[in-house]
Motif scaffolding. Structure first.
Motif, PDB file in Angstrom:
ATOM      1  N   GLU A 132      -4.802   2.169   2.068  1.00 32.95           N
ATOM      2  CA  GLU A 132      -3.655   3.192   0.797  1.00 32.95           C
ATOM      3  C   GLU A 132      -3.805   4.848   2.276  1.00 32.95           C
ATOM      4  O   GLU A 132      -2.814   5.180   1.783  1.00 32.95           O
ATOM      5  CB  GLU A 132      -4.262   3.155   0.109  1.00 32.95           C
ATOM      6  CG  GLU A 132      -3.470   1.994  -0.968  1.00 32.95           C
ATOM      7  CD  GLU A 132      -4.073   2.569  -2.436  1.00 32.95           C
ATOM      8  OE1 GLU A 132      -4.049   3.475  -2.917  1.00 32.95           O
ATOM      9  OE2 GLU A 132      -4.456   1.442  -3.763  1.00 32.95           O
TER      10      GLU A 132
ATOM     11  N   PRO B 230       1.219  -1.411  -0.209  1.00 35.39           N
ATOM     12  CA  PRO B 230      -0.024  -0.450   0.146  1.00 35.39           C
ATOM     13  C   PRO B 230       0.853   1.259  -0.353  1.00 35.39           C
ATOM     14  O   PRO B 230       0.349   2.307  -0.516  1.00 35.39           O
ATOM     15  CB  PRO B 230      -0.922  -0.041   1.182  1.00 35.39           C
ATOM     16  CG  PRO B 230      -0.957  -1.292   1.379  1.00 35.39           C
ATOM     17  CD  PRO B 230       0.903  -2.281   0.971  1.00 35.39           C
TER      18      PRO B 230
ATOM     19  N   ALA C 112       0.850   3.727  -3.519  1.00 33.93           N
ATOM     20  CA  ALA C 112       0.372   4.965  -3.662  1.00 33.93           C
ATOM     21  C   ALA C 112       0.446   6.095  -4.326  1.00 33.93           C
ATOM     22  O   ALA C 112       0.252   6.867  -3.589  1.00 33.93           O
ATOM     23  CB  ALA C 112      -0.394   5.395  -1.622  1.00 33.93           C
TER      24      ALA C 112
END
Lengths: 482, 318
Positions: free
Chosen positions: A322, A6, A10
């Motif tokens: 995220e 994540p 992101a």
């Protein structure tokens, strides 16, 4: 399925879900019980023979799995990624009664991606007829209808107002969820079927639906223009700079490649603290795009609770991972300005759930005296869309009271030979529902043109059909009954 | 009509009105057939380009062409000024977009065009003339050397009032002064149509408000798709929010919130400036390493020397 970390993802636009390896797919395929009542098939809007293709994977016959998939679904790579499987096939999977349901979507994607990688295309034997079919809109409904009509032997032309085909798949869904390369590959497959794409063509204004039938020689027309007219909240401060629709932000980022500004010319509104109003798939996309463009904080503002959020479960989960901050049961009251016409913040009110409303969801009601302000410099509305008015302005098609095109159960409109389907008939829905509508309209169109279309070949077992065409059919001459 | 007669967006004529204003005539027979006064197109110069809205300044059904008059003010419009030559093609041009201007049954009208707005007011003036109206044209330019299409307007206007800020051509003053002259000379004017920068259209609407003369304006805010999908072009008209691309671009000038429109037009000024500077720098570098034939052309490479003109631009996105 392996996913990008994540924190890493992101910051980039690469795909989040990396996809199955062959080993993963084999292991997952063994979990299918091949149960006799096949609930997954009836759970699928296009009726894919799901146990059939999963069995082929188990036999390591990926080409066979692809053949079964493409009997009913021409775009497995797309559907495997964007269908809300938890409400469809996976939601009714027998294994799911006691364990995690079989990951049908991921298996579908695996087969579709393998086909793209290997260059497999199932081009059926097509016997051309004399019919010309025009398709307005190159989104999922138009693509599905075009494919079926081309397979039936028609000369199909698809018109698109943007400079690239794909509709919402291109401008709406970001690359990290559905890469543009996948869409382009699927469109190329349609071109191999003989489908022609004409971009930069605004039907209704450049020529009308009536002209297509009366002057341009189309025997039937399908209208699948979507429902892209964004809804604004109509609260004070709506028109401030820094308030925009999710459609605008996603189109700038995805289709116009504003994320690569200034290498691409389209500017991208950048926010440090971004508030996204809404909790559907589009809202999730807007939030996750904002993170990738460098926002420090991204808030989700939704007036109902998580249970009512319309987004796919996986999308909410990904957004949470995220770093999106969710504010459930919170409704915007006003956008606050900085005195120079820009957004400074937002005023919200807390909500609680009352009695169920027409949609069956519990109606949110404001909690008195719970208003609060917070700082934000970019506000994105992802609260749904309305019917696009162009078709209504330029044709005699009858509209319903919400402005959508009126169509009967066969998707025939008030104008003979003109069919409509997808969001422009039902209001905003999903990609696979639009594809289902495109295929349904294609069946009606074939009946209208008098093209032989025996029963519902698409949901028959693959034994009697080849690529969706009944194997017996090619021995018959197609006759149009005037 | 054959659908396959789609255009490749070839430029067949180019005319330079001044250092910053130029005309392009683009081949598109189908669009020339469909276009009506008041409509606009969205143009993309190349694959990396942005989509910019440009009002259709003229259309020739016989030749099958669409005429655009463009002011080089942003990155894209300056790049177009350099690169768009006769024989070259645009990457894309889609239209005609927007609801055509209603050519009403008014018997006496004033058609006002300011700066670049002079071009798109022409099809309206001609439309009213063809509908049998008495047409008074009011055209405003900053100075004599920026004047264009005077003869074209003379051919379709019963009266023409030319205004320049410095008085170097016609009367000295703004178009609002021209409107006053027209109103003083005629008591039976039924409609005023004004196209130009927002500040000018605002002044025109104010000039006719007291006399309650119907005043239509054509707004051109920032757009992406032009088909009602992005909502970037929303304008306040009375107590309603309208999308200029599908609900307009013509609205009642007495109801449009021009202040709101002007603030919204400035949304991307800063990033656009960056893009333009970056582009000018790259042009300069290209020149230093051996000028290409393109830059040797008359107008090439001059753009970075020019000061930013008034926002007389048709395409704020450009």
């Amino acid at each position: 399925m392996r996913e990008q970390d994540p924190q890493v993802r992101a910051k980039n636009f690469e795909e989040v879900a990396c996809g199955y390896s062959l080993e993963d797919a084999l292991r997952e395929s063994e979990r299918c019980l091949v149960c006799p009542d096949e609930p997954c098939i009836s759970g699928c809007p296009v009726g894919i023979n799901i146990p059939g293709f999963i069995q082929k994977i188990g036999e390591k016959n990926l080409r066979g799995a692809y053949d079964i998939l493409t009997d009913t679904n021409l775009l497995p790579s797309i559907c495997g990624r964007v269908c809300p499987q938890e409400n469809q096939c996976e939601g009714v999977c027998t294994v799911g009664d006691s364990l995690e349901p079989v990951a049908i979507g991921r298996l579908e994607r695996f087969v579709g991606d393998t086909a793209l990688k290997e260059g497999w295309v199932n081009i059926p034997y097509i016997e051309p007829n004399r019919f010309r079919v025009g398709i307005v809109g190159s989104g999922p409904a138009g693509m599905a209808c075009a494919a079926d009509m081309a397979k039936a032997g028609c000369d199909v032309t698809v018109y698109e107002a943007f400079h690239e085909p794909g509709g919402v798949l291109k401008y709406g869904i970001p690359d990290f969820r559905l890469p543009n390369t996948v869409i382009d590959a699927e469109i190329d497959n349609l071109k191999k079927f003989g489908v022609k794409f004409e971009c930069n063509t605004l039907v209704g204004r450049l020529f009308t639906i009536e002209q297509m039938i009366d002057e341009m020689g189309f025997h039937a027309v399908f209208v699948g223009v979507g429902a892209g007219y964004p809804t604004m909240l109509n609260i004070p401060g709506d028109s401030l700079n820094g308030v925009l629709s999710a459609n605008e932000m996603l189109t700038r980022c995805n289709l116009m490649r504003g994320r690569d500004f200034p290498n691409f010319d389209t500017p991208m509104p950048i926010g440090k603290r971004v508030a996204v109003v809404g909790a559907g798939n589009t809202a999730m996309d807007a939030m996750r795009v904002s993170l990738r463009l460098g926002a420090e904080k991204v808030y989700c503002i939704y007036r109902r609770s998580r249970t009512e959020a319309p987004a796919r479960a996986e999308e909410v989960h990904h957004a949470e991972q995220e770093g999106v901050e969710f504010h459930w049961l919170t409704a915007p009251v006003a956008v606050l300005d900085d005195g120079k016409g820009n957004v400074r913040g937002m005023r919200c009110v807390r909500m609680e759930l009352g009695e169920p409303d027409d949609s069956g969801r519990r109606r949110p009601v404001p909690v008195a005296g719970s208003e609060f302000d917070f700082e934000t410099d970019l506000i994105i509305y992802a609260i749904g869309t309305n019917a696009n008015p162009i078709m209504g302005q330029t044709s005699k098609l009858k509209l319903n009271k919400w402005g959508y095109i009126g169509a009967d159960e066969n998707l025939a409109t008030s104008v003979a030979g003109v069919f409509a389907g997808g969001d422009i008939v039902t209001g905003a829905a999903t990609v696979i529902q639009a594809m289902g509508a495109g295929r349904k309209a294609a069946r009606s169109m074939k009946a209208y043109l008098g093209i032989r279309d025996p029963g519902l070949p698409y949901i028959e077992s693959s034994g009697g059909t080849l690529f969706g065409i009944d194997t017996r059919e090619r021995n018959f001459a197609r006759v149009r009954i005037a | 009509m054959n659908a396959n007669a789609m255009s490749n967006f070839e430029i067949v004529t180019r005319e330079d009105f001044s250092d910053v204003t130029y005309l392009l005539e683009v081949r598109h027979p189908l669009m020339a057939k469909a276009a009506k006064p008041g409509q606009f197109v969205i143009v993309m110069l190349n694959e990396h380009g942005e989509r910019i809205p440009l009002t259709i300044a003229d259309f020739d059904r016989k030749k099958g062409t669409i005429t655009l008059v463009i002011q080089a003010v942003g990155k894209t419009t300056r790049q177009m000024q350099q690169e768009c030559r006769v024989g070259t093609t645009l990457y894309g041009m889609v239209g005609p977009m927007g609801i055509p201007s209603p050519i009403s049954h008014a018997k006496k009208v004033v058609c006002v065009g300011g700066g670049l707005g002079v071009a798109p007011i022409f099809p309206q003036a001609r439309g009213f003339k063809e509908a049998g109206a008495y047409v008074i044209g009011v055209l405003g330019f900053r100075s004599k050397d920026l004047v264009f299409w005077e003869d074209k307007f003379r051919s379709c206007c019963d009266e023409l009032i030319l205004c320049t800020n410095d008085g170097s051509a016609g009367m000295k003053g703004f178009v609002t002064d021209g409107i006053k002259v027209a109103l003083a000379g005629h008591s039976d004017i039924e409609e005023v149509i004004a196209i130009g920068p927002p500040v000018m259209m605002k002044a025109c609407a104010d000039a006719t408000r007291a006399a309650k003369i119907k005043t239509m304006v054509s707004v051109n805010p920032i757009m992406v798709d032009g088909t009602g999908m992005c909502g970037g072009c929303r304008v306040k008209v009375g107590d309603q929010v309208k999308f200029a691309c599908v609900d307009g671009p013509d609205f009642d000038g007495h109801l449009v919130d021009f202040d709101d429109l002007m603030v919204r037009l400035g949304r991307y000024t800063k990033v656009e400036k960056e893009a333009h500077e970056r582009w000018s720098d790259s042009c300069r570098m290209t020149k230093q390493v051996g000028a290409s034939a393109l830059h040797a052309l008359k107008h090439g490479g001059q753009s970075e020397l020019l000061e930013l003109p008034d926002p007389f631009e048709d395409a704020p996105g450009g």
